[in-house]
Scaffold this active site. Structure first.
Site, PDB file in Angstrom:
ATOM      1  N   ASN A   1       0.846  -1.205   0.000  1.00  0.00           N
ATOM      2  CA  ASN A   1       0.000   0.000   0.000  1.00  0.00           C
ATOM      3  C   ASN A   1       0.879   1.252   0.000  1.00  0.00           C
ATOM      4  OD1 ASN A   1       0.545   0.806   2.849  1.00  0.00           O
ATOM      5  ND2 ASN A   1      -0.357  -1.212   3.231  1.00  0.00           N
TER       6      ASN A   1
ATOM      7  N   ALA B   1       1.375   1.419  11.574  1.00  0.00           N
ATOM      8  CA  ALA B   1       1.609   0.707  10.312  1.00  0.00           C
ATOM      9  C   ALA B   1       0.307   0.467   9.553  1.00  0.00           C
ATOM     10  CB  ALA B   1       2.291  -0.632  10.605  1.00  0.00           C
TER      11      ALA B   1
ATOM     12  N   ASP C   1      -4.409  -6.223   5.195  1.00  0.00           N
ATOM     13  CA  ASP C   1      -5.457  -7.043   5.816  1.00  0.00           C
ATOM     14  C   ASP C   1      -5.416  -8.481   5.305  1.00  0.00           C
ATOM     15  OD1 ASP C   1      -6.507  -5.024   7.436  1.00  0.00           O
ATOM     16  OD2 ASP C   1      -7.577  -4.152   5.728  1.00  0.00           O
TER      17      ASP C   1
ATOM     18  N   PHE D   1      -4.394   3.728  14.696  1.00  0.00           N
ATOM     19  CA  PHE D   1      -4.590   4.767  13.690  1.00  0.00           C
ATOM     20  C   PHE D   1      -5.708   4.302  12.759  1.00  0.00           C
ATOM     21  CE2 PHE D   1      -1.597   8.353  13.307  1.00  0.00           C
ATOM     22  CZ  PHE D   1      -0.959   8.194  14.518  1.00  0.00           C
TER      23      PHE D   1
ATOM     24  N   LYS E   1     -11.678  -3.011  18.814  1.00  0.00           N
ATOM     25  CA  LYS E   1     -10.318  -3.517  19.079  1.00  0.00           C
ATOM     26  C   LYS E   1      -9.905  -3.295  20.532  1.00  0.00           C
ATOM     27  CE  LYS E   1      -8.816  -2.806  14.292  1.00  0.00           C
ATOM     28  NZ  LYS E   1      -7.698  -2.981  13.373  1.00  0.00           N
TER      29      LYS E   1
HETATM   30  O1  C5P Z   1      -9.164  -1.989  10.964  1.00  0.00           O
HETATM   31  P1  C5P Z   1      -8.146  -1.054  10.437  1.00  0.00           P
HETATM   32  O2  C5P Z   1      -7.127  -1.714   9.565  1.00  0.00           O
HETATM   33  O3  C5P Z   1      -8.659   0.198   9.825  1.00  0.00           O
HETATM   34  O4  C5P Z   1      -7.400  -0.572  11.785  1.00  0.00           O
HETATM   35  C1  C5P Z   1      -6.325   0.272  11.727  1.00  0.00           C
HETATM   36  C2  C5P Z   1      -5.451   0.082  12.930  1.00  0.00           C
HETATM   37  O5  C5P Z   1      -5.227  -1.308  13.182  1.00  0.00           O
HETATM   38  C3  C5P Z   1      -4.099   0.689  12.720  1.00  0.00           C
HETATM   39  O6  C5P Z   1      -3.631   1.140  13.963  1.00  0.00           O
HETATM   40  C4  C5P Z   1      -3.289  -0.490  12.194  1.00  0.00           C
HETATM   41  O7  C5P Z   1      -1.910  -0.310  12.451  1.00  0.00           O
HETATM   42  C5  C5P Z   1      -3.875  -1.651  12.970  1.00  0.00           C
HETATM   43  N1  C5P Z   1      -3.885  -2.931  12.233  1.00  0.00           N
HETATM   44  C6  C5P Z   1      -3.107  -3.974  12.689  1.00  0.00           C
HETATM   45  N2  C5P Z   1      -3.137  -5.188  12.049  1.00  0.00           N
HETATM   46  C7  C5P Z   1      -3.909  -5.359  10.971  1.00  0.00           C
HETATM   47  C8  C5P Z   1      -4.695  -4.302  10.490  1.00  0.00           C
HETATM   48  C9  C5P Z   1      -4.663  -3.100  11.139  1.00  0.00           C
HETATM   49  O8  C5P Z   1      -2.383  -3.798  13.676  1.00  0.00           O
HETATM   50  N3  C5P Z   1      -3.913  -6.539  10.372  1.00  0.00           N
END
Ligand code: C5P
Length: 435
Positions: A244, A309, A313, A357, A375
């Site tokens: 990304n 970061a 996903d 974030f 979360k």
């Molecule tokens: O659900 P979303 O991806 O929008 O959430 C964003 C937050 O979750 C950010 O702080 C990102 O660093 C964290 N995140 C994570 N692991 C993932 C996806 C997002 O730690 N697989």
């Protein structure tokens, strides 16, 4: 009426090259109406003479604890009682160490123990001495005991290095003292216990001007902060991957700002082309799985986890061992979910203070607060991406809306990421203090 009229300021000077600025500071305080008396440590006298300060203030300069003549004129207890404010500029690392441990082995430290006046200190030292965990721990003790920090500033240092640790300019320190006087009753017994403590070098006002003194309640000094930053990359075959647009700049700015606030910082970085901020322990990773593994091990015993970061996903279910050939018109890749690093850390029994974030393109508040709850986070910083005035990805500036449980909200106006990082850390420090 002058801003410091009728204010009795005891100016303590400790050993450091910045002591030459104390002569100008004494003058600026007098110009603002203050009655100034000076106490110098033996180290200070190696840099500037008592005679200079005596000539500038029109008062004898105090240097010795056990000097019979000086004690006869104005004893140390009397001097401690005389002061409305004790201002120490410069405060060396050594002086801060002695003050934080209650030493009374010279006149200045003895006065600080024997006074009920507020003590303001303007640190000045080499950047590595300032960021050393010992100094960080001492600063935390002093702040917890209601000492007020003025700075330090950052920039070029007398030792030839550049970083945080410079003493603020005399005019800035004078303004900080005036602001302190305006904000607090100087009834000596009413030192502002637990209330706003003017501090530090990292704050900036709304007009983006550096300010030596902004109000906050607690410090991150001595805490261990783990930050994730940048994108992750998810391989498809040996030469291709999914990723990304994250540049890592916001996470790196947070890591740098946290070091300046004397935190111990571990930065877990996806593939980015950014230099490691000075004083930061960096761990480079690539995939979401490798970031997850590094984060789980780094947060063990950590105080704060800031997940900046842009973690992918999904990852490709089976990574091809050889380069995929374009033999067919269509190619289907099966993607599987990656672990949610932040959610898994926020679910730990001994979890650190967890900050997420959220980059949103619409309904920012709704989506961000939804993630905060889902979360189980302590704080979430949301940015409205894909706006013409807030491109975020790759940009050097950012604006944030910060939410926390119980309908807490604070907006951080658009500013360079370095400044936004310092402001976000201040909010984290305040939220940590109320946890
Ligand atoms: O659900 P979303 O991806 O929008 O959430 C964003 C937050 O979750 C950010 O702080 C990102 O660093 C964290 N995140 C994570 N692991 C993932 C996806 C997002 O730690 N697989």
């Amino acid at each position: 009426m002058q801003p410091l009229e009728n204010k009795k300021i005891l100016l303590g000077i400790s050993g450091g090259i910045a002591a030459y600025k104390s002569a100008i500071l004494a003058r600026r305080l007098i110009d603002a109406g203050a009655d100034v008396r000076v106490v110098m440590t033996s180290g200070a006298q190696a840099f500037i003479t008592p005679l200079t300060l005596q000539a500038l203030t029109g008062n004898p300069v105090h240097t010795d604890l056990l000097d019979t003549d000086a004690e006869a004129a104005m004893g140390h207890i009397e001097l401690a009682r005389w002061a409305d404010i004790i201002l120490i500029a410069p405060a060396s690392a050594n002086l801060m160490a002695r003050l934080s441990h209650g030493f009374s082995d010279d006149l200045l430290t003895t006065l600080c123990l024997a006074t009920d006046a507020p003590v303001l200190i303007a640190p000045a030292m080499n950047r590595l001495m300032w960021s050393n965990p010992a100094t960080a721990a001492n600063t935390k003790i002093l702040i917890d005991r209601n000492f007020t920090m003025i700075g330090p500033d950052e920039g070029a240092q007398a030792c030839g290095e550049t970083g945080a640790g410079r003493m603020h300019e005399p005019e800035t320190i004078r303004d900080a003292v005036i602001q302190f006087v305006n904000n607090h009753s100087l009834n000596k017994l009413a030192v502002p216990g637990g209330s706003a403590i003017p501090s530090t070098a990292q704050h900036h006002n709304a007009a983006n001007q550096p300010s030596a003194y902004a109000e906050h309640h607690r410090s991150l000094a001595g805490l261990h902060i783990v930050v994730t930053a940048g994108p992750t990359v998810e391989p498809i075959d040996p030469v291709r991957y999914l990723t990304n647009r994250s540049s890592g700049k916001m996470g790196f700015a947070l890591a740098a700002a946290a070091v300046k606030q004397q935190a111990k910082v571990t930065l877990i970085a996806g593939p980015v082309s950014l230099p490691t901020p000075s004083g930061v322990a960096r761990i480079d990773v690539d995939t979401a799985k490798s970031m997850h593994k590094a984060a789980l091990s780094a947060v063990h015993g950590a105080d704060v986890f800031i997940s900046v970061a842009a973690v992918a996903d999904y990852r490709v279910e089976s990574v091809a061992e050889e380069k995929i050939k374009k033999s067919k018109d269509d190619l289907t890749l099966t993607l599987v979910r990656n672990p949610d690093i932040l959610a898994s850390i926020a679910a730990m029994p001994e979890k650190p203070f967890c900050v997420g974030f959220a980059a949103e393109t619409e309904h920012v508040k709704k989506h961000a607060t939804g993630k905060l709850i889902k979360k189980k986070l302590d704080l979430i910083a949301a940015n409205h991406v894909a706006q013409p005035d807030n491109p975020v990805f790759g940009s050097d500036s950012n604006s944030l809306d910060v939410y926390w449980p119980g309908d807490g909200h604070q907006h951080i106006a658009s500013a360079p990421k370095k400044q936004v990082a310092a402001e976000l850390l201040d909010i984290i420090a305040e939220r940590l203090a109320t946890r």
